[in-house]
Design an enzyme around this catalytic site. Structure first.
Site, PDB file in Angstrom:
ATOM      1  N   CYS A   1      13.960  11.615   5.903  1.00 45.39           N
ATOM      2  CA  CYS A   1      13.995  11.144   7.293  1.00 45.39           C
ATOM      3  C   CYS A   1      15.398  11.230   7.889  1.00 45.39           C
ATOM      4  O   CYS A   1      15.556  11.356   9.088  1.00 45.39           O
ATOM      5  CB  CYS A   1      13.466   9.721   7.370  1.00 45.39           C
ATOM      6  SG  CYS A   1      14.260   8.641   6.185  1.00 45.39           S
TER       7      CYS A   1
ATOM      8  N   GLU B   1      10.656  16.562  14.400  1.00 42.80           N
ATOM      9  CA  GLU B   1      10.954  16.445  12.968  1.00 42.80           C
ATOM     10  C   GLU B   1      10.067  17.434  12.204  1.00 42.80           C
ATOM     11  O   GLU B   1       8.844  17.336  12.250  1.00 42.80           O
ATOM     12  CB  GLU B   1      10.664  15.007  12.525  1.00 42.80           C
ATOM     13  CG  GLU B   1      11.081  14.749  11.101  1.00 42.80           C
ATOM     14  CD  GLU B   1      10.785  13.309  10.684  1.00 42.80           C
ATOM     15  OE1 GLU B   1       9.679  12.817  10.966  1.00 42.80           O
ATOM     16  OE2 GLU B   1      11.666  12.693  10.065  1.00 42.80           O
TER      17      GLU B   1
ATOM     18  N   LYS C   1       0.860  -1.189   0.000  1.00 49.05           N
ATOM     19  CA  LYS C   1       0.000   0.000   0.000  1.00 49.05           C
ATOM     20  C   LYS C   1       0.897   1.240   0.000  1.00 49.05           C
ATOM     21  O   LYS C   1       1.489   1.599   1.014  1.00 49.05           O
ATOM     22  CB  LYS C   1      -0.891   0.054   1.245  1.00 49.05           C
ATOM     23  CG  LYS C   1      -1.902   1.200   1.144  1.00 49.05           C
ATOM     24  CD  LYS C   1      -2.313   1.798   2.476  1.00 49.05           C
ATOM     25  CE  LYS C   1      -1.595   3.051   2.869  1.00 49.05           C
ATOM     26  NZ  LYS C   1      -1.731   4.198   1.985  1.00 49.05           N
TER      27      LYS C   1
ATOM     28  N   GLU D   1      10.413   1.832   9.986  1.00 44.84           N
ATOM     29  CA  GLU D   1      11.408   2.852   9.606  1.00 44.84           C
ATOM     30  C   GLU D   1      10.721   4.181   9.826  1.00 44.84           C
ATOM     31  O   GLU D   1       9.844   4.570   9.050  1.00 44.84           O
ATOM     32  CB  GLU D   1      11.802   2.697   8.132  1.00 44.84           C
ATOM     33  CG  GLU D   1      12.473   1.382   7.788  1.00 44.84           C
ATOM     34  CD  GLU D   1      13.886   1.273   8.318  1.00 44.84           C
ATOM     35  OE1 GLU D   1      14.451   2.285   8.771  1.00 44.84           O
ATOM     36  OE2 GLU D   1      14.426   0.160   8.286  1.00 44.84           O
TER      37      GLU D   1
ATOM     38  N   GLU E   1      -6.323   4.652   7.003  1.00 48.57           N
ATOM     39  CA  GLU E   1      -7.411   4.182   7.868  1.00 48.57           C
ATOM     40  C   GLU E   1      -7.891   2.780   7.436  1.00 48.57           C
ATOM     41  O   GLU E   1      -7.953   1.861   8.249  1.00 48.57           O
ATOM     42  CB  GLU E   1      -8.552   5.219   7.755  1.00 48.57           C
ATOM     43  CG  GLU E   1      -9.639   5.119   8.776  1.00 48.57           C
ATOM     44  CD  GLU E   1      -9.149   5.204  10.212  1.00 48.57           C
ATOM     45  OE1 GLU E   1      -8.174   5.933  10.484  1.00 48.57           O
ATOM     46  OE2 GLU E   1      -9.738   4.499  11.054  1.00 48.57           O
TER      47      GLU E   1
HETATM   48  P1  NAD Z   1       2.584   8.708   7.558  1.00 50.33           P
HETATM   49  O1  NAD Z   1       2.937   7.931   8.770  1.00 50.33           O
HETATM   50  O2  NAD Z   1       1.520   9.717   7.653  1.00 50.33           O
HETATM   51  O3  NAD Z   1       2.145   7.737   6.362  1.00 50.33           O
HETATM   52  C1  NAD Z   1       2.952   6.677   5.923  1.00 50.33           C
HETATM   53  C2  NAD Z   1       2.070   5.626   5.287  1.00 50.33           C
HETATM   54  O4  NAD Z   1       1.235   5.085   6.313  1.00 50.33           O
HETATM   55  C3  NAD Z   1       1.129   6.135   4.198  1.00 50.33           C
HETATM   56  O5  NAD Z   1       1.021   5.156   3.192  1.00 50.33           O
HETATM   57  C4  NAD Z   1      -0.184   6.272   4.947  1.00 50.33           C
HETATM   58  O6  NAD Z   1      -1.332   6.141   4.119  1.00 50.33           O
HETATM   59  C5  NAD Z   1      -0.116   5.095   5.891  1.00 50.33           C
HETATM   60  N1  NAD Z   1      -0.966   5.182   7.077  1.00 50.33           N
HETATM   61  C6  NAD Z   1      -1.605   6.258   7.604  1.00 50.33           C
HETATM   62  N2  NAD Z   1      -2.325   5.885   8.673  1.00 50.33           N
HETATM   63  C7  NAD Z   1      -2.132   4.560   8.845  1.00 50.33           C
HETATM   64  C8  NAD Z   1      -2.576   3.603   9.800  1.00 50.33           C
HETATM   65  N3  NAD Z   1      -3.389   3.933  10.810  1.00 50.33           N
HETATM   66  N4  NAD Z   1      -2.139   2.324   9.696  1.00 50.33           N
HETATM   67  C9  NAD Z   1      -1.291   1.963   8.709  1.00 50.33           C
HETATM   68  N5  NAD Z   1      -0.851   2.815   7.759  1.00 50.33           N
HETATM   69  C10 NAD Z   1      -1.261   4.101   7.834  1.00 50.33           C
HETATM   70  O7  NAD Z   1       3.952   9.327   7.063  1.00 50.33           O
HETATM   71  P2  NAD Z   1       4.197  10.275   5.825  1.00 50.33           P
HETATM   72  O8  NAD Z   1       3.709  11.628   6.180  1.00 50.33           O
HETATM   73  O9  NAD Z   1       3.709   9.630   4.581  1.00 50.33           O
HETATM   74  O10 NAD Z   1       5.806  10.261   5.754  1.00 50.33           O
HETATM   75  C11 NAD Z   1       6.584  11.076   6.535  1.00 50.33           C
HETATM   76  C12 NAD Z   1       7.189  10.337   7.710  1.00 50.33           C
HETATM   77  O11 NAD Z   1       7.872   9.169   7.241  1.00 50.33           O
HETATM   78  C13 NAD Z   1       8.247  11.143   8.416  1.00 50.33           C
HETATM   79  O12 NAD Z   1       8.090  11.023   9.809  1.00 50.33           O
HETATM   80  C14 NAD Z   1       9.554  10.512   7.973  1.00 50.33           C
HETATM   81  O13 NAD Z   1      10.631  10.687   8.829  1.00 50.33           O
HETATM   82  C15 NAD Z   1       9.172   9.099   7.840  1.00 50.33           C
HETATM   83  N6  NAD Z   1      10.105   8.404   6.940  1.00 50.33           N
HETATM   84  C16 NAD Z   1      10.983   7.507   7.491  1.00 50.33           C
HETATM   85  C17 NAD Z   1      11.908   6.873   6.673  1.00 50.33           C
HETATM   86  C18 NAD Z   1      12.864   5.860   7.233  1.00 50.33           C
HETATM   87  O14 NAD Z   1      13.362   5.055   6.456  1.00 50.33           O
HETATM   88  N7  NAD Z   1      13.136   5.851   8.509  1.00 50.33           N
HETATM   89  C19 NAD Z   1      11.939   7.127   5.328  1.00 50.33           C
HETATM   90  C20 NAD Z   1      11.040   8.046   4.803  1.00 50.33           C
HETATM   91  C21 NAD Z   1      10.107   8.672   5.633  1.00 50.33           C
END
Ligand code: NAD
Length: 475
Positions: free
Chosen positions: A279, A379, A170, A245, A204
Site C-alpha cells: 500500500c 493504485e 477475519k 487503512e 460478504e
Molecule cells: P479488499 O478490500 O478486497 O479486502 C480486504 C479484506 O476485506 C479481506 O479480508 C476481505 O475479505 C474483506 N472484505 C471484502 N468485502 C468486505 C465487506 N463488504 N465488508 C467487510 N470486509 C470485506 O482488499 P485486498 O484486495 O485484500 O487488499 C488490497 C488493498 O488493501 C489495497 O487497496 C491496499 O492498498 C490496501 N492495503 C492498505 C494497507 C494500509 O495499511 N493502508 C495495507 C495493506 C493493504
C-alpha cells in the site's frame, strides 16, 4: 494438504456451523494447497459473544500483565519462525528471503514494540480535580487484507490487546494460514479464552457481519477504498468507531543532486518489493527533467538485478502476484498505460520468459507519464513504475500531492533544506527521507482517501481506547 476448517472461538478450535469451504491456492504453482471454512453469521455471533464475555475480566487486567502477554506472544511467534516463513511463502508467493526479512520480522516487531510502549503508556491523567481515564473500547472487529499476512494482523492485535480490548479477527481468504498460526501462537502464549477469536470467511458474510454487528464496538479495517467505504457505511448504523487503512499512490521525489544510480536502485526496489503489492509503494517516481535520461539508463541497468521467479529460491526477490484476478488487473493497467501514450522503458504485458506457470508479471517501467493518466492516479498493486518529470521543486510537490491518496511519500537527495521542504510539504501520513530504516514506534496511517486513524506502537494502542473525563474525582 492443509485442512484448516475450524474457527478459533472462546479458546477452542470449533467446527463451522456451515459446510462451505474455500480452496487456498499457491500462486507460484497455481495449485490448491488446502482449504478453509467459510464461516457463517452464527459462527460470527458465537465469536462476538465469546469476546463480550471475556471483556469485563480482560479489560481490568493491569498493563504489566498485558505487556507480559504480548512478550509471551512474541516469544512463541519466534518459536514458530520456520512455520510462519513456510506458510507465508506458500500462500502469498513471497520470496523466502523477503518473507523472513519483511513479513516475519514486521509481525514480530509489532508485538515487541507495542509491549515496550505499553509499559510506559499512561492510561490516566490528572488535571486538578479532573481525572482523564483512557479505557478499552470493548470488542474490536479486525478485518485484514492478503498482502502482508502477519504485519496487518499483528499490528491490530498488538494494539487491541495492549489496550485491553477483546477481538474477533477475519483475515483475508487468499492468505489465511498465517492467521491460523497466529491463533495457535496466542493459545500457546496463554491468551485467556475469548480474548482472541478467529473466524475465517468471505467479506460478504463475515466482513459485513463484523462491520454491522451490534456486539462489536470498533472495526479496524485494512484493505481497498471501496470496501473501506462499505465498512464505514455499515458501521455508521450502530455508530461504531472505525479505523481504516486503505490504498495509496505514493510519490518518490528525487532531488536534482541525488546520486542517479542510488536513486534508481531506491526507486526500483520500492516498486518491486512484494511484487508491488504494497500500500505504501512509491509508484510515482518524480525525476528532475535534467536527470531524466541518465535515470532511465540507470533503471534499465538495475531492474534485471531484481530477479523474478520461484519464491523458494533464495536468489529471487520478486515472486508471483497473489492470484489470477490480480494478474488480470495488473495486465489491464499495463495495457492502459500504453493506450494512454506513456513510453514503455522495461517490462510490459505477458509473463516473464520461462515463467509460464504461476501468476508472474514483468516488472514494468513507464516514462513520459502525466500525473492525470490512469496509471498515475489509480493504485495498480503490481510492480509498475510511472516516471514523471518535473522542472522545479515546487512543481514536484504540486504533482506529488495531486492525488486522492495520502498514505506515504519519499524524498531522496542531498540538500538538507530541500529534503526538509519536501518532507514537510507532502500530504501523507508517512514520509521516508533517504531510505531511513523502519521505526516500529512511529505511527502509521493515511491522509485523505488513504484512511482514518493510526496504527503501530503507542498510537496503535490509542486507537482501541475510549476517553473518560471524571470531574471532581477524589484523589
Ligand atoms: P479488499 O478490500 O478486497 O479486502 C480486504 C479484506 O476485506 C479481506 O479480508 C476481505 O475479505 C474483506 N472484505 C471484502 N468485502 C468486505 C465487506 N463488504 N465488508 C467487510 N470486509 C470485506 O482488499 P485486498 O484486495 O485484500 O487488499 C488490497 C488493498 O488493501 C489495497 O487497496 C491496499 O492498498 C490496501 N492495503 C492498505 C494497507 C494500509 O495499511 N493502508 C495495507 C495493506 C493493504
Amino acid at each position: 494438504m492443509r485442512n484448516y476448517t475450524k474457527h478459533y472461538i472462546n479458546g477452542e478450535w470449533v467446527e463451522s456451523t456451515g459446510s462451505e469451504t474455500e480452496d487456498v491456492i499457491n500462486p507460484a504453482a497455481e495449485e490448491v494447497t488446502g482449504r478453509i471454512s467459510m464461516g457463517t453469521q452464527e459462527d460470527l455471533d458465537r465469536a462476538v459473544q465469546a469476546a463480550r464475555d471475556a471483556f469485563p475480566s480482560f479489560s481490568t487486567t493491569t498493563k504489566e500483565y498485558r505487556a507480559e502477554l504480548l512478550e509471551n506472544i512474541a516469544k512463541e511467534y519466534e518459536n514458530r519462525k520456520d512455520d510462519l516463513i513456510e506458510v507465508i511463502t506458500e500462500e502469498l508467493g513471497s520470496p523466502v528471503s523477503m518473507t523472513e526479512k519483511v513479513h516475519y520480522n514486521m509481525g514480530l516487531q509489532h508485538f515487541k514494540e507495542t509491549a515496550k510502549q505499553l509499559r510506559d503508556f499512561e492510561f490516566t491523567e490528572r488535571r486538578g480535580e479532573t481525572l482523564i481515564a483512557k479505557e478499552p473500547i470493548g470488542v474490536s472487529g479486525l478485518i485484514t487484507p492478503w498482502n502482508f499476512p502477519t504485519n496487518q494482523t499483528s499490528t491490530k492485535l498488538a494494539g487491541a490487546l495492549a489496550a485491553g480490548s477483546t477481538v474477533v479477527l477475519k483475515p483475508a481468504e487468499l492468505t489465511p494460514y498465517a492467521a491460523i498460526l497466529l491463533a495457535e501462537i496466542f493459545e500457546k502464549a496463554g491468551v485467556p479464552k475469548g480474548v482472541f477469536n478467529l473466524v475465517n470467511g468471505s467479506g460478504e458474510t463475515i466482513g459485513n457481519g463484523i462491520s454491522s454487528h451490534p456486539g462489536i464496538d470498533l472495526v479496524s479495517f485494512t484493505g481497498s477504498g471501496a470496501v473501506g467505504q462499505k465498512v464505514s457505511e455499515n458501521a455508521a448504523k450502530t455508530i461504531k468507531k472505525v479505523a481504516l487503512e486503505l490504498g495509496g499512490k505514493s510519490p518518490l521525489v528525487i532531488l536534482d543532486d541525488a546520486d542517479v544510480e542510488k536513486a534508481a536502485k531506491t526507486a526500483v526496489s520500492n516498486v518491486v518489493m512484494n511484487t508491488g503489492q504494497v500500500c505504501t509503494a512509491a509508484t510515482r517516481t518524480l525525476v528532475p527533467r535534467s536527470m531524466h535520461e541518465a535515470f532511465i539508463e540507470a533503471v534499465k541497468e538495475v531492474l534485471p538485478k531484481f530477479r523474478v521467479g520461484d519464491p523458494k529460491d533464495e536468489n529471487n526477490v520478486v515472486g508471483p502476484l497473489v492470484a489470477q484476478k490480480q494478474w488480470d488487473r495488473v495486465q489491464g493497467y499495463i495495457e492502459k498505460g500504453m493506450e494512454e501514450g506513456a513510453t514503455l522503458v522495461a517490462g510490459g504485458t505477458g509473463k516473464p520468459e520461462g515463467l509460464e506457470e504461476g501468476y508472474y508479471v514483468k516488472p514494468t517501467v513507464f516514462t513520459d507519464v502525466r500525473n492525470d493518466m490512469v496509471i498515475a492516479q489509480e493504485e495498480i498493486f503490481g510492480p509498475v513504475m510511472s516516471i514523471i518529470t518535473y522542472d522545479d521543486i515546487d512543481e514536484a510537490i504540486e504533482i506529488a500531492n495531486d492525488t486522492v491518496y495520502g498514505l506515504a511519500g519519499y524524498v531522496f537527495g542531498e540538500d538538507e533544506e530541500k529534503l526538509k521542504k519536501v518532507a514537510a510539504s507532502l500530504q501523507a501520513g508517512r514520509i521516508t527521507v533517504n531510505n531511513a530504516k523502519a521505526d516500529f514506534s512511529a505511527p502509521f496511517g493515511g491522509y485523505k482517501e488513504s484512511g482514518v486513524g493510526r496504527e503501530w506502537g503507542d498510537y496503535g494502542i490509542e486507537e482501541y481506547l475510549e476517553v473518560k473525563a471524571i470531574l471532581g474525582m477524589p484523589s
